[in-house]
Design a protein around this motif. Structure first.
Motif, mmCIF file in Angstrom:
data_model
loop_
_atom_site.group_PDB
_atom_site.id
_atom_site.type_symbol
_atom_site.label_atom_id
_atom_site.label_comp_id
_atom_site.label_asym_id
_atom_site.label_seq_id
_atom_site.Cartn_x
_atom_site.Cartn_y
_atom_site.Cartn_z
ATOM 1 N N LEU A 97 0.827 -1.198 0.000
ATOM 2 C CA LEU A 97 0.000 0.000 0.000
ATOM 3 C C LEU A 97 0.867 1.257 0.000
ATOM 4 N N ALA A 98 1.908 1.250 0.824
ATOM 5 C CA ALA A 98 2.770 2.422 0.921
ATOM 6 C C ALA A 98 3.448 2.699 -0.423
ATOM 7 N N ASP A 99 3.956 1.654 -1.048
ATOM 8 C CA ASP A 99 4.641 1.850 -2.327
ATOM 9 C C ASP A 99 3.688 2.372 -3.390
ATOM 10 N N MET A 100 2.403 2.025 -3.288
ATOM 11 C CA MET A 100 1.425 2.498 -4.266
ATOM 12 C C MET A 100 0.993 3.925 -3.987
ATOM 13 N N GLY A 101 1.419 4.467 -2.860
ATOM 14 C CA GLY A 101 1.125 5.865 -2.599
ATOM 15 C C GLY A 101 0.308 6.142 -1.362
ATOM 16 N N PHE A 102 -0.123 5.104 -0.638
ATOM 17 C CA PHE A 102 -0.926 5.355 0.553
ATOM 18 C C PHE A 102 -0.014 5.628 1.742
ATOM 19 N N THR A 103 0.609 6.807 1.719
ATOM 20 C CA THR A 103 1.488 7.184 2.828
ATOM 21 C C THR A 103 0.830 8.300 3.618
ATOM 22 N N PRO A 104 1.198 8.451 4.901
ATOM 23 C CA PRO A 104 0.572 9.494 5.729
ATOM 24 C C PRO A 104 0.705 10.853 5.073
ATOM 25 N N GLY A 105 -0.382 11.571 5.051
ATOM 26 C CA GLY A 105 -0.376 12.908 4.502
ATOM 27 C C GLY A 105 -0.926 13.008 3.098
ATOM 28 N N VAL A 106 -1.140 11.880 2.471
ATOM 29 C CA VAL A 106 -1.611 11.909 1.087
ATOM 30 C C VAL A 106 -3.132 12.076 1.042
ATOM 31 N N ARG A 107 -3.609 12.881 0.084
ATOM 32 C CA ARG A 107 -5.040 13.114 -0.018
ATOM 33 C C ARG A 107 -5.712 11.991 -0.800
ATOM 34 N N VAL A 108 -6.848 11.559 -0.289
ATOM 35 C CA VAL A 108 -7.626 10.517 -0.940
ATOM 36 C C VAL A 108 -9.042 11.028 -1.132
ATOM 37 N N GLU A 109 -9.571 10.886 -2.336
ATOM 38 C CA GLU A 109 -10.961 11.282 -2.554
ATOM 39 C C GLU A 109 -11.752 10.040 -2.946
ATOM 40 N N MET A 110 -12.861 9.826 -2.294
ATOM 41 C CA MET A 110 -13.678 8.648 -2.582
ATOM 42 C C MET A 110 -14.531 8.911 -3.811
#
Lengths: 741, 117
Positions: free
Chosen positions: B56-69
């Motif tokens: 998940l982290a390598d795909m970009g889910f790192t703390p601070g990243v914005r996610v829009e559902m």
């Protein structure tokens, strides 16, 4: 060419790395001009794609390697680890690349640079090819290429492969990159991690085994940060179990310093990347939903999207049967004509029989299916190239999860209803190795179109057409549907069992990028289809050729002269009667034809194949079969299409019978055991159909499985399990039905 | 697979301001699976096995990243760093988020200054 000390060194090997869906393959095609070789890395199931750079004299000696798309150099298995292995030169016979071209998607710069930073750390010359700049512009993004170049410390070349823009600059940049010093721009890891990396590198360099090989920093990082991962297992294999303890201690120290092993790399890299993006990327227009996103509003909708998908699949199958039909008849005609011509050309004897009945008939049976296979490849390739495959995997993941599979398994399995071969080749898109192998194992259970003639014949002959549900459907249609369902139900059971036992492992949850839709490029698509078709012909062709020869030999030998003599006597008798004008010319011709057919039948009956059929009669008797059915079933193992021709021959009907031939149907209905009981009844017909539904009687399929899994274990396992299933299924069917009917 | 009733009850409890017994989600936080459509959140962390967490982290889910559902469900569709991604149920449970703005707030913001990404 003599090189003076002042001539620049030429790169010999260049590797192309990048995320999936960045246009890397299109770029590779453009750079190599479609002159490519596809092979396999030993022990790995992803394909190895190499070619030579097209262009000037200087260019053409450069070998290009297209690596599988990857989001990161970290790996959970050999299929993922291959990227870093090749980049580090650890995969003989491929040499370490002199230049690495990192393909970066401008519209998704953030995530694409993750891999780029890893590649930069390898220490080899790198050139960044910036693709999809037109797409980025259309969403309002502007990229300052010069700034990006400065920040990364390597050449950055904007490329639009589809329009051939920037490709020459890329070629030049590759040539020049060899002499450039490697970049020193890198994200810096926290001290605790760096300390452990240094220690690990030192420790591995001093190992007696491995020759004190310097382990690359990138490799050390992945080894350290992925416990149980592929890179760790490779390093441990080289250096022994003592390393495992050392790694555990180092990880413990990192954790005590407050860093998370799983997060630290992503955090550090993305922070560095963000600072670059701040400087390099500006949003000049407010982002509006791209065309792609607007289309997705419908296509990923749970209901609309699914309905669209089903419609698309329906259209696909409809066209397969509509377009393929006439072409298949034409090919059939060609092979029959070829057989006839050879029959005239070669005098009667083993060679003639071999060529006509062995080679031409056997190979023809496979090539008749080529149109269907090619059309299927065409659909699958177009769907993949335009980006729709990912949406279908997204929509179906939930349902496929019920069977222990993922969304990406659906289209390969669905394709297998037409023919398992393109279906199995389509499993290449499934990255998870376990899911891929399970899908390959159950694909042959989807009743393919070669089984249809068997179903049609037996149902027409032995299943009453009683109307059910007030005339809405009839029993025959239901039986046909039931045969298809048998395959599906058994496949689901096998999938669940295999996933719970042999291929056990944590289920991989869905995590996939939905790439932007793009128009598929005709040249890429057609080349892919041609390539896959060629692969099929070679793979299937060789096996079928070999097996057809064996089956022919079994059906021909021994070939006692006495049979020919007997039948010649009959021919002479018929000639006499004709001479005496007691027969019309038509009747005479028919009688001669019948004598020919009787002769073939007799030969077959006492050939090795026929004897084998009689030998296994006790084994197939519980299935309700007699030796003739057994013989036909054995003969059908290389290619189930020949079963009707074989049955036709055994019953002296000649081998041009097909499923609608009334002659064969009547003969089957009239066939009896020695004691006079009819051989065929509903129970026997059903048991034959179930056997065909569940057995793997297709040498081509086994050949393709061997190629896709790169081992013999899987095709053998497939053959064994399916034959067993077929036998048991037929047994149960017969024994149960005979009690009720 | 738990029945849908259990799942939606769990999802609801993920959003409650006071931590309900049985969940360990802190105030203001929720898991990805309970994010509603069009809401924007920021990744707070990942609770998963090391293999899953690194993926998940390598795909970009790192703390601070914005996610829009974009589309809730199983799997769900989110926008992360400009890319549309499908995320399966297991990962949805693992990703912890802090909600940044609800739908109403987002529409209001959009009508004002253009975004600098």
């Amino acid at each position: 060419m003599a090189s003076s000390s002042r001539t620049a060194t030429r790169p010999k090997t260049v590797a192309l790395a990048g995320n999936p869906n960045t246009g890397k393959s299109t770029l590779f095609n453009t750079l190599t001009g479609f002159r490519q070789r596809v092979g396999n890395y030993p022990g790995v199931t992803v394909e190895k794609r190499t070619g030579f750079l097209r262009g000037t004299q200087a260019d053409t000696s450069i070998q290009l390697i297209d690596l599988p798309g990857a989001y990161s150099l970290g790996a959970q298995g050999a299929d993922e680890g291959i990227v870093m292995d090749v980049l580090l030169g650890q995969r003989d016979p491929l040499p370490a690349p002199d230049v690495i071209v990192c393909v970066v998607d401008a519209a998704n710069l953030g995530r694409n640079l993750f891999l780029a930073t890893q590649v930069l750390e390898i220490g080899q010359p790198v050139v960044v090819a910036l693709t999809m700049t037109d797409l980025a512009e259309s969403t309002g993004l502007r990229i300052d290429v010069a700034a990006l170049r400065e920040r990364l410390g390597v050449a950055v070349v904007p490329v639009v492969a589809t329009k051939n823009i920037g490709v020459d600059s890329l070629r030049e940049a590759i040539q020049q990159a060899v002499d450039a010093p490697p970049t020193d721009r890198c994200p810096s890891f926290p001290d605790c991690v760096c300390a452990e990396l240094d220690g690990l590198q030192a420790s591995l360099a001093s190992q007696p085994d491995g020759g004190g090989r310097d382990i690359s920093r990138v490799e050390a990082l992945q080894t350290l940060l992925e416990p149980g991962g592929y890179h760790e297992s490779r390093v441990i294999k080289r250096c022994g179990r003592g390393l495992a303890n050392e790694l555990a201690e180092r990880r413990q120290r990192i954790a005590s310093a407050g860093e998370s092993i799983a997060e630290v790399e992503a955090r550090v890299r993305y922070a560095w990347i963000d600072s670059i993006i701040q400087r390099v990327v500006t949003q000049v227009k407010p982002p509006k939903p791209s065309k792609s996103q607007r289309v997705d509003r419908f296509l990923t909708h749970r209901v609309i999207g699914l309905a669209f998908f089903l419609l698309l699949m329906g259209m696909c199958f409809q066209s397969i049967y509509a377009w393929a039909g006439p072409v298949m008849n034409a090919i059939d005609g060609i092979f029959v004509a070829l057989g006839g011509w050879l029959g005239e050309l070669i005098p009667t004897g083993p060679l003639q029989s071999l060529m006509v009945n062995g080679v031409v008939a056997g190979v023809g049976a496979i090539f008749v299916f080529l149109p269907q296979i090619l059309i299927l490849f065409l659909f699958i390739t177009i769907l993949e190239d335009c980006g729709y495959m990912a949406r279908s995997a997204f929509l179906l993941d939930r349902w496929m999860g019920l069977f222990g599979l993922g969304g990406k398994s659906f289209i390969p399995l669905l394709s297998s209803f037409a023919c398992a071969i393109p279906g199995i080749m389509a499993t290449r898109t499934i990255e998870n190795r376990r899911d891929r192998f399970v899908t390959i194992l159950i694909a042959p259970l989807m009743s393919c179109s070669a089984r249809l003639p068997v179903y049609v014949l037996l149902i027409a002959a032995f299943v009453p057409s009683t109307p059910l549900l007030g005339g809405l459907v009839n029993m025959q249609a239901i039986t046909l549907l039931a045969m298809y369902l048998v395959g599906v139900v058994v496949a689901i059971a096998i999938a669940l069992v295999v996933k719970a036992t042999i291929l056990k492992g944590p289920p991989q949850s869905f995590l996939m990028e939905l790439p932007t839709y793009k128009w598929p490029r005709p040249s890429t698509v057609l080349y892919r289809v041609y390539e896959q078709g060629r692969e099929f012909c070679i793979t299937a062709g060789t096996i079928i050729f070999a097996v057809a020869l064996i089956v022919w030999a079994l059906g021909y030998y021994p070939h006692p002269a006495s049979i020919a003599q007997d039948h010649d006597a009959r021919r002479a008798e018929a000639a006499e009667i004709y001479e005496a004008n007691n027969l019309t010319q038509e009747e005479y011709r028919q009688r001669l034809n019948q004598i020919d057919r009787d002769e073939s039948g007799t030969y077959l009956r006492q050939s090795l194949l026929g004897r084998a059929g009689r030998w296994i009669e006790p084994v197939v008797a519980p299935l309700g079969w007699d030796w003739r059915i057994g013989t036909a079933a054995i003969a059908a193992f290389p290619a189930r299409e020949v079963v009707l021709a074989t049955m036709g021959t055994i019953y002296n009907l000649g081998d041009e019978t097909h499923e609608r031939s009334a002659g064969l149907r009547e003969k089957l209905q009239a066939a009896t055991w020695p004691d006079g009981r009819p051989v065929f009844n509903l129970a026997v017909a059903l048991s034959i159909m179930v056997f065909f539904a569940l057995s793997c009687q297709c040498g081509s399929t086994l050949a393709v499985i061997r190629r896709e899994t790169n081992s013999w274990r899987w095709p053998i396992a497939t053959f064994v399990y399916m034959t067993t299933l077929g036998y048991v299924g037929a047994l149960v069917t017969y024994q149960v039905v005979i009690r009720f009917v | 697979m738990s029945g849908s009733d259990d799942e939606s009850a769990e999802a609801k409890s993920d959003r409650s301001p006071e931590p309900t017994p049985g969940t360990t989600v802190h105030e203001g936080r929720c898991r990805l699976r309970s994010l509603r459509i069009s809401e924007v959140a920021v990744v707070a962390g990942v609770e998963a096995t090391q293999v899953a967490a690194k993926r998940l982290a390598d795909m970009g889910f790192t703390p601070g990243v914005r996610v829009e559902m974009l589309r809730p469900g199983r799997p769900c569709l989110v926008r992360l760093n400009g890319t549309c991604m499908g995320v399966g149920a297991r990962y949805q449970k693992s990703i912890l988020l802090t909600i940044v703005e609800t739908r109403a707030e987002r529409d209001e913001r959009r009508s004002s200054t253009p975004l600098r990404e």
